[in-house]
Design an enzyme around this catalytic site. Structure first.
Site, PDB file in Angstrom:
ATOM      1  N   GLU A 131       3.563   2.561  -1.114  1.00 44.23           N
ATOM      2  CA  GLU A 131       4.487   3.707  -1.596  1.00 44.23           C
ATOM      3  C   GLU A 131       4.492   3.666  -3.022  1.00 44.23           C
ATOM      4  OE1 GLU A 131       6.026   5.536   0.938  1.00 44.23           O
ATOM      5  OE2 GLU A 131       4.481   4.458   1.768  1.00 44.23           O
ATOM      6  N   CYS A 152      12.215   6.032  -8.030  1.00 44.36           N
ATOM      7  CA  CYS A 152      10.882   6.728  -7.772  1.00 44.36           C
ATOM      8  C   CYS A 152      11.242   8.197  -7.541  1.00 44.36           C
ATOM      9  CB  CYS A 152      10.175   6.274  -6.579  1.00 44.36           C
ATOM     10  SG  CYS A 152      11.138   5.731  -5.261  1.00 44.36           S
TER      11      CYS A 152
HETATM   12  P1  NAD Z   1       4.198  -2.035 -10.804  1.00 45.08           P
HETATM   13  O1  NAD Z   1       3.124  -1.151  -9.912  1.00 45.08           O
HETATM   14  O2  NAD Z   1       4.088  -2.103 -11.951  1.00 45.08           O
HETATM   15  O3  NAD Z   1       4.340  -3.512  -9.980  1.00 45.08           O
HETATM   16  C1  NAD Z   1       4.712  -3.383  -8.571  1.00 45.08           C
HETATM   17  C2  NAD Z   1       4.455  -4.741  -7.999  1.00 45.08           C
HETATM   18  O4  NAD Z   1       3.060  -4.932  -8.271  1.00 45.08           O
HETATM   19  C3  NAD Z   1       4.936  -5.806  -8.745  1.00 45.08           C
HETATM   20  O5  NAD Z   1       5.599  -6.820  -7.928  1.00 45.08           O
HETATM   21  C4  NAD Z   1       4.042  -6.394  -9.721  1.00 45.08           C
HETATM   22  O6  NAD Z   1       3.987  -7.574 -10.286  1.00 45.08           O
HETATM   23  C5  NAD Z   1       2.838  -6.119  -8.831  1.00 45.08           C
HETATM   24  N1  NAD Z   1       1.546  -6.166  -9.183  1.00 45.08           N
HETATM   25  C6  NAD Z   1       0.859  -5.733 -10.502  1.00 45.08           C
HETATM   26  N2  NAD Z   1      -0.471  -5.841 -10.609  1.00 45.08           N
HETATM   27  C7  NAD Z   1      -0.807  -6.178  -9.278  1.00 45.08           C
HETATM   28  C8  NAD Z   1      -2.052  -6.542  -8.948  1.00 45.08           C
HETATM   29  N3  NAD Z   1      -3.215  -6.129  -9.467  1.00 45.08           N
HETATM   30  N4  NAD Z   1      -2.161  -6.892  -7.575  1.00 45.08           N
HETATM   31  C9  NAD Z   1      -0.986  -7.047  -6.696  1.00 45.08           C
HETATM   32  N5  NAD Z   1       0.074  -6.817  -7.303  1.00 45.08           N
HETATM   33  C10 NAD Z   1       0.167  -6.482  -8.503  1.00 45.08           C
HETATM   34  O7  NAD Z   1       5.464  -1.003 -10.373  1.00 45.08           O
HETATM   35  P2  NAD Z   1       6.982  -1.137 -11.173  1.00 45.08           P
HETATM   36  O8  NAD Z   1       6.846  -1.155 -12.562  1.00 45.08           O
HETATM   37  O9  NAD Z   1       7.447  -2.628 -10.502  1.00 45.08           O
HETATM   38  O10 NAD Z   1       7.770  -0.158 -10.172  1.00 45.08           O
HETATM   39  C11 NAD Z   1       7.629   1.216 -10.792  1.00 45.08           C
HETATM   40  C12 NAD Z   1       6.902   2.026 -10.068  1.00 45.08           C
HETATM   41  O11 NAD Z   1       7.458   1.922  -8.418  1.00 45.08           O
HETATM   42  C13 NAD Z   1       7.202   3.426 -10.059  1.00 45.08           C
HETATM   43  O12 NAD Z   1       5.845   4.106 -10.194  1.00 45.08           O
HETATM   44  C14 NAD Z   1       7.958   3.980  -8.937  1.00 45.08           C
HETATM   45  O13 NAD Z   1       7.846   5.469  -8.840  1.00 45.08           O
HETATM   46  C15 NAD Z   1       7.492   3.185  -8.002  1.00 45.08           C
HETATM   47  N6  NAD Z   1       8.383   3.158  -6.750  1.00 45.08           N
HETATM   48  C16 NAD Z   1       8.152   3.443  -5.749  1.00 45.08           C
HETATM   49  C17 NAD Z   1       8.939   3.774  -4.676  1.00 45.08           C
HETATM   50  C18 NAD Z   1       8.471   4.408  -3.339  1.00 45.08           C
HETATM   51  O14 NAD Z   1       9.111   4.171  -2.520  1.00 45.08           O
HETATM   52  N7  NAD Z   1       7.457   5.527  -3.275  1.00 45.08           N
HETATM   53  C19 NAD Z   1      10.116   3.051  -4.611  1.00 45.08           C
HETATM   54  C20 NAD Z   1      10.443   2.239  -5.798  1.00 45.08           C
HETATM   55  C21 NAD Z   1       9.441   2.458  -6.699  1.00 45.08           C
END
Ligand code: NAD
Length: 513
Positions: A285, A319
């Site tokens: 997501e 989001c």
């Molecule tokens: P992010 O992608 O930076 O991080 C999300 C998670 O992924 C964190 O736990 C991070 O440590 C981990 N991560 C980072 N690199 C990784 C890798 N190489 N392999 C595996 N895991 C890794 O996102 P964020 O800054 O935490 O969240 C914000 C984003 O999330 C925004 O784009 C927002 O729109 C989205 N979001 C979407 C929803 C939805 O339901 N669609 C809900 C909430 C947030």
């Protein structure tokens, strides 16, 4: 069992609620700065490498110091989760669901305390933190009941002399990777959905909010979840995340976060590794570029309020946040003027002091949002806000950028901060074209009195969650299942009736009688 109903939000206009919340803030403040270990199979493991979690609204305040997993510890957690799966998968669904109901009751009892942790660690204003806790409770109550429903299986048709059934089985070890922006609700929902379906979990919390996840581990333990079902392994996304996504024993990955990381996980998980005997499932997501469309015939006050609150709630770090307002030319000036007036009334400052808007989450987010404000100055007109200040915390004023072309970067790219882009259109057809012109398709709203336009939006506004005559944030578990199309992700619809199937396999059984 009582039917599911969403958790009520706290009314902070009542003095007794305000006082109780202030007490919780004090209690949590006295607990800041503690150390938190990894938890693998119930064993607490301290490591030399640490993540220091800080208050984004007061940078010198340390929330907690959390041990960091490396590849070796990730492997140990994987082995533990594989072993635990062999017992956990045999637990009756009812007993697994009971643990969710007990955990929900514990969080409900400690509601303000959990909110207070989010005020400090996530920079969440009171009402936003309260909503986050309510959503976590909802996920547990809702998924517990959904599991009981699914446990009944599907009554298949049968020929004379045969018995057929189809039932759901757990899958194995899942890697759960939540974002920081709903540090309790989304982290909890992603974890308990995988657990109630009988899987075991490697939980890698977001690096900005690992303490809230550690607090939730305490709840799961108190609720009676056996050791090893959820293993808590904070660590670097690129090191621990990649290692576990690639692991041949990983059965599924449940991810919520940015498009860049989500697509990377999707690609890596697709590769079948040596020794891997299944195709990994991936729930991803991802981001949004969410639009509120204002029609010519609309309640303009409702339009301005919907835009402002959906754009600036939790500093636009949802989001689902409104990051674009696409407005009919006949009413554009008036909606813009009212939006600025409403935004003028918003207070910005430390969330613990009951401000409407707090900081953004960290330095990287601060820099990124500030750079988009600069781009906005070139592409359009900053008519409100624009000031940034990182002296004490990562504060950015609510910012309205007007007169943007639909092709402007501010209209296309996810900023994930308190910046909303306004664009003028000549009619409703053009409004829908602009609303649909990004790579994302998560949420959207239409403010209109025109029934024919509502019907067109219903059919042609391509988003996972469409709202009419209200803002585009604030979905409720079980009421508005949540998830988007296109680059917003796999449309898993968290809080919906199909969500748990993502973590189950269906087995069909036929017996000749
Ligand atoms: P992010 O992608 O930076 O991080 C999300 C998670 O992924 C964190 O736990 C991070 O440590 C981990 N991560 C980072 N690199 C990784 C890798 N190489 N392999 C595996 N895991 C890794 O996102 P964020 O800054 O935490 O969240 C914000 C984003 O999330 C925004 O784009 C927002 O729109 C989205 N979001 C979407 C929803 C939805 O339901 N669609 C809900 C909430 C947030």
């Amino acid at each position: 069992m009582v039917p599911y109903k969403h958790e009520a939000l706290t009314d902070f206009s009542k003095e007794e609620n305000k006082k109780a919340f202030q007490e919780a803030l004090k209690k949590v403040e006295s607990e800041l700065g503690k150390k938190y270990d990894l938890i693998i199979g119930g064993e607490h493991i301290s490591t030399d490498e640490k993540i220091t979690s800080i208050n984004p609204g007061k940078k010198d305040q340390v929330i907690g110091v959390v041990s960091k997993a490396n590849k070796e510890l990730a492997e140990k957690a994987m082995q533990t989760a594989l072993e635990t799966f062999e017992t956990w998968r045999k637990w009756p669904a009812r007993l697994r669901a009971d643990i969710l109901f007990r955990a929900a009751a514990i969080v409900r009892r400690r509601k303000h305390e959990f909110s207070a942790w989010m005020v400090y660690e996530g920079g969440k204003p009171w009402a936003e933190a309260d909503g986050d806790v309510a959503e976590a409770i909802d996920f547990m109550e809702f998924y517990g009941r959904q599991m009981l429903r699914l446990d009944k299986g599907y009554e298949c048709l049968a020929e004379e002399g045969e018995h057929n059934e189809m039932y759901y089985k757990p899958m194995g070890v899942g890697v759960v990777i939540p974002p920081w922006n709903f540090p309790l609700a989304i982290m909890c929902g992603m974890t308990v959905s995988a657990v109630v379906t009988g899987n075991t979990v490697l939980l890698k919390p977001a690096s900005n909010t690992p303490v809230i996840a550690a607090k939730f581990m305490e709840v799961l333990e108190e609720a009676g979840l056996p050791a090893g079902v959820v293993n808590y392994i904070p660590g670097s996304g690129s090191e621990v995340g990649d290692y576990l996504v690639d692991h041949p024993k990983t059965r599924f990955v449940s991810f919520t976060g940015s498009r860049d990381v989500g697509t990377r996980i999707y690609e890596r998980a697709a590769k079948v590794q040596d020794g891997q005997v299944w195709l990994k499932r991936v729930v991803a997501e991802m981001g949004g570029k969410d639009t509120i469309v204002v029609d010519k015939d609309a309640d303009l006050e409702l339009a301005a309020e919907s835009i402002v609150y959906a754009a600036f709630g939790y500093a636009g770090q949802k989001c689902s946040a409104c990051s674009r307002a696409v407005i009919h030319e006949d009413v554009y000036d008036e909606v813009l003027k009212r939006s600025v007036e409403i935004a003028e009334g918003l207070t910005v400052g430390e969330p613990k002091d009951e401000n409407y808007m707090g900081p953004v989450i960290d330095k990287a987010a601060f820099d990124k949002i500030a750079s988009y404000i600069e781009i906005g100055k070139q592409e359009g007109k900053v008519v409100f806000g624009g000031e940034v200040d990182e002296s004490k915390g990562f504060y950015i004023q609510p910012t309205i950028v007007a007169d943007l072309s639909p092709e402007a970067r501010l209209m296309k790219e996810e900023i994930f901060g308190p910046v909303v882009a306004f664009s003028k259109v000549k009619d409703f057809d053009e409004a829908l074209d602009v609303a649909n012109n990004t790579d994302y398709a998560l949420t959207g709203s239409v403010i209109t009195r025109n029934r024919e336009h509502i019907a067109r939006a219903h059919r042609d506004f391509h988003v996972g969650n469409l709202y009419i005559n209200r803002g585009c944030t604030g979905s409720v578990v079980g009421y508005q299942p949540f998830g988007g199309f296109k680059m917003s992700g796999t449309d898993a619809k968290a809080g919906g009736p199909d969500y748990l199937q993502n973590f189950l396999e269906a087995k069909t059984y036929t017996e000749k009688l």
